[in-house]
Design a protein around this motif. Structure first.
Motif, mmCIF file in Angstrom:
data_model
loop_
_atom_site.group_PDB
_atom_site.id
_atom_site.type_symbol
_atom_site.label_atom_id
_atom_site.label_comp_id
_atom_site.label_asym_id
_atom_site.label_seq_id
_atom_site.Cartn_x
_atom_site.Cartn_y
_atom_site.Cartn_z
ATOM 1 N N VAL A 114 4.412 -10.072 -3.924
ATOM 2 C CA VAL A 114 3.008 -9.662 -3.879
ATOM 3 C C VAL A 114 2.219 -10.690 -3.080
ATOM 4 O O VAL A 114 2.623 -11.847 -2.944
ATOM 5 C CB VAL A 114 2.405 -9.515 -5.294
ATOM 6 C CG1 VAL A 114 3.065 -8.375 -6.049
ATOM 7 C CG2 VAL A 114 2.545 -10.825 -6.083
ATOM 8 N N LEU A 115 1.087 -10.259 -2.560
ATOM 9 C CA LEU A 115 0.217 -11.170 -1.820
ATOM 10 C C LEU A 115 -1.191 -10.610 -1.760
ATOM 11 O O LEU A 115 -1.422 -9.437 -2.035
ATOM 12 C CB LEU A 115 0.758 -11.421 -0.406
ATOM 13 C CG LEU A 115 0.967 -10.233 0.536
ATOM 14 C CD1 LEU A 115 -0.330 -9.843 1.273
ATOM 15 C CD2 LEU A 115 2.034 -10.549 1.582
ATOM 16 N N TYR A 128 4.789 -4.368 3.005
ATOM 17 C CA TYR A 128 3.777 -4.530 1.956
ATOM 18 C C TYR A 128 2.743 -3.411 2.024
ATOM 19 O O TYR A 128 2.389 -2.951 3.106
ATOM 20 C CB TYR A 128 3.058 -5.877 2.102
ATOM 21 C CG TYR A 128 3.916 -7.078 1.757
ATOM 22 C CD1 TYR A 128 3.927 -7.586 0.468
ATOM 23 C CD2 TYR A 128 4.711 -7.692 2.723
ATOM 24 C CE1 TYR A 128 4.706 -8.689 0.148
ATOM 25 C CE2 TYR A 128 5.489 -8.793 2.416
ATOM 26 C CZ TYR A 128 5.486 -9.295 1.122
ATOM 27 O OH TYR A 128 6.259 -10.378 0.810
ATOM 28 N N ALA A 129 2.246 -2.994 0.871
ATOM 29 C CA ALA A 129 1.211 -1.963 0.789
ATOM 30 C C ALA A 129 0.201 -2.345 -0.287
ATOM 31 O O ALA A 129 0.543 -3.005 -1.279
ATOM 32 C CB ALA A 129 1.832 -0.609 0.460
ATOM 33 N N MET A 298 -4.599 -6.554 -4.106
ATOM 34 C CA MET A 298 -3.244 -7.093 -3.955
ATOM 35 C C MET A 298 -2.358 -6.134 -3.181
ATOM 36 O O MET A 298 -2.482 -4.919 -3.294
ATOM 37 C CB MET A 298 -2.644 -7.361 -5.335
ATOM 38 C CG MET A 298 -1.257 -7.983 -5.331
ATOM 39 S SD MET A 298 -0.749 -8.527 -6.982
ATOM 40 C CE MET A 298 -0.684 -6.954 -7.847
ATOM 41 N N LEU A 299 -1.440 -6.695 -2.393
ATOM 42 C CA LEU A 299 -0.399 -5.933 -1.716
ATOM 43 C C LEU A 299 0.937 -6.245 -2.375
ATOM 44 O O LEU A 299 1.154 -7.359 -2.880
ATOM 45 C CB LEU A 299 -0.327 -6.280 -0.230
ATOM 46 C CG LEU A 299 -1.430 -5.700 0.678
ATOM 47 C CD1 LEU A 299 -2.763 -6.431 0.468
ATOM 48 C CD2 LEU A 299 -1.026 -5.813 2.145
ATOM 49 N N GLY A 364 6.171 0.854 -2.631
ATOM 50 C CA GLY A 364 5.304 -0.234 -3.075
ATOM 51 C C GLY A 364 3.897 0.239 -3.365
ATOM 52 O O GLY A 364 3.290 -0.140 -4.369
ATOM 53 N N ALA A 365 3.366 1.099 -2.497
ATOM 54 C CA ALA A 365 2.000 1.599 -2.687
ATOM 55 C C ALA A 365 1.850 2.340 -4.009
ATOM 56 O O ALA A 365 0.812 2.255 -4.672
ATOM 57 C CB ALA A 365 1.622 2.508 -1.519
#
Length: 409
Positions: A114-115, A128-129, A298-299, A364-365
């Motif tokens: 995560v980021l 990443y989403a 967050m992504l 992920g989304a």
């Protein structure tokens, strides 16, 4: 450029962090903020990209645990402090760091990464989403009438020392984590994040204050805020700047919001990060007076698809075969059978015909339940291969509470 990636040595931290600051165009952080960043940096999980004797790229990761639908708290790499020097852009430095980092995350057995991103578009190509939203509010407390739940009058509010109240506030926060996807279980040292209060970052507001909500001697909620005083030709025009408000029940929540609405010499409450389904939207009688806006929070990307999907539960029974595309993490590619319900799930490789086709980014989304697979299908990002599979899977992936990341990292 062939990036020379090395694990950060503790003695290199100041140079490494200075590279990050320069890339973001910022001046040096206040001492207490800088010391916090130093204290939580995991140097063994931090990378420096070198060009000769110069650091030209930075990337780090925190060893977090993330709440997912169903209440489990799952290991997740918190990707952080990513930068590339302006002199070395478009030379493969970022791609090299992302490649090495995800390989390392997989090696540690963490199924998720995560980021939070200064520019979200950068990270889509790495899988990443966006999975959480931040709600920003600017509430006119004079015109937005407030109705609080029954029992609010039974809650005692008291001022508390900002530092001394940390253990009580953290106990409340810890009880809330499993109930909302996206919240982070705080590791030792991270309790400091909520009470950092550098004067340089106050923008003219007061020092941070804390009020505890208690019932029968037990702390059941807290609020941290500052007051920015202002006057105009009509009189006081101050602003309450909300940092944190957490509570264990509706009555405590109502008592804390009512307190904020009633602070003398103020006429608005502003907050930059509240959950998208915050109860305040249903406690005011005129939501138009709340200045509601949203931005990405967050992504997330699944690092190990099978382990990630098996770690959460599903709101309805689901039995679906997913055809997953993931060129950046090719070990995820192929067909996966997901079987699950509200009690648990399994996700294993299969050769059965696929029901849905999507990339790891779309998985992920949808992972925390804030974005539906149906919405992604309408955008052309998910393909239904078996009639009816999309609706069933979309319902199962949903969450009855909005995912939310309370603070950055």
């Amino acid at each position: 450029m062939t990036a020379d990636l090395r694990v950060l040595e503790p003695g290199q931290w100041d140079t490494w962090f200075g590279t990050l600051e320069r890339a973001f165009g910022s001046t040096a952080e206040p001492a207490e903020e800088r010391e916090f960043d130093r204290s939580v940096t995991e140097t063994g999980r931090s990378l420096a990209a070198w060009d000769g004797d110069e650091i030209v790229g930075t990337a780090g990761a925190f060893s977090f645990r993330l709440a997912v639908p169903g209440g489990a708290v799952v290991p997740a790499a918190g990707v952080t402090m990513v930068s590339v020097a302006a002199t070395h852009r478009r030379r493969g430095v970022l791609t090299a760091m992302m490649r090495r980092q995800l390989d390392d995350v997989r090696g540690l057995g963490e199924p998720l990464a995560v980021l939070t991103a200064s520019e979200p578009a950068i990270y889509g190509r790495f899988g990443y989403a966006v999975v959480t939203d931040q709600m920003l509010v600017d509430i006119d407390t004079v015109r937005a009438g407030l109705t609080v739940p029954d029992g609010a009058d039974d809650v005692r509010l008291r001022f508390a020392d900002l530092e001394g109240s940390v253990p009580a506030c953290e106990a409340v926060y810890a009880r809330l984590v499993p109930g909302r996807p996206g919240m982070l279980e705080r590791r030792p040292g991270w309790e400091r994040k909520g009470v950092l209060d550098a004067e340089a970052y106050r923008d003219g507001a007061s020092n941070l204050q804390c009020v505890l909500a208690e019932r029968d001697g037990e702390v059941v909620g807290y609020v941290r805020y500052a007051v920015k005083s202002s006057w105009n030709a009509h009189g006081p025009d101050g602003t309450v700047v909300l940092r944190d408000l957490e509570s264990l029940d509706p009555a405590a929540r109502g008592a804390l919001w009512r307190y904020l609405f009633g602070i003398d010499l103020t006429c608005r409450v502003t907050a930059r990060n509240r959950p998208a389904d915050d109860a305040i939207l249903h406690m005011v009688d005129d939501v138009r007076r709340c200045g509601v806006r949203f931005r990405d929070g967050m992504l997330l990307r699944p690092v190990e698809v099978g382990a990630a999907l098996a770690a959460r539960t599903y709101t309805a029974p689901v039995d679906v075969v997913l055809e997953v595309e993931d060129p950046f993490c090719p070990w995820n590619e192929g067909r996966w059978r997901l079987c699950g319900d509200a009690k648990g799930a399994s996700c294993e490789r299969t050769t059965d015909p696929a029901d849905l086709a999507l990339s790891a980014r779309e998985l992920g989304a949808a992972y925390l339940g804030g974005t539906s697979l149906t919405a992604l299908e309408r955008a052309g990002r998910v393909r239904e291969l078996r009639r009816g599979a999309l609706k069933d899977a979309s319902v199962a992936f949903g969450s009855d509470i909005a995912p939310w990341l309370p603070h950055g990292f």
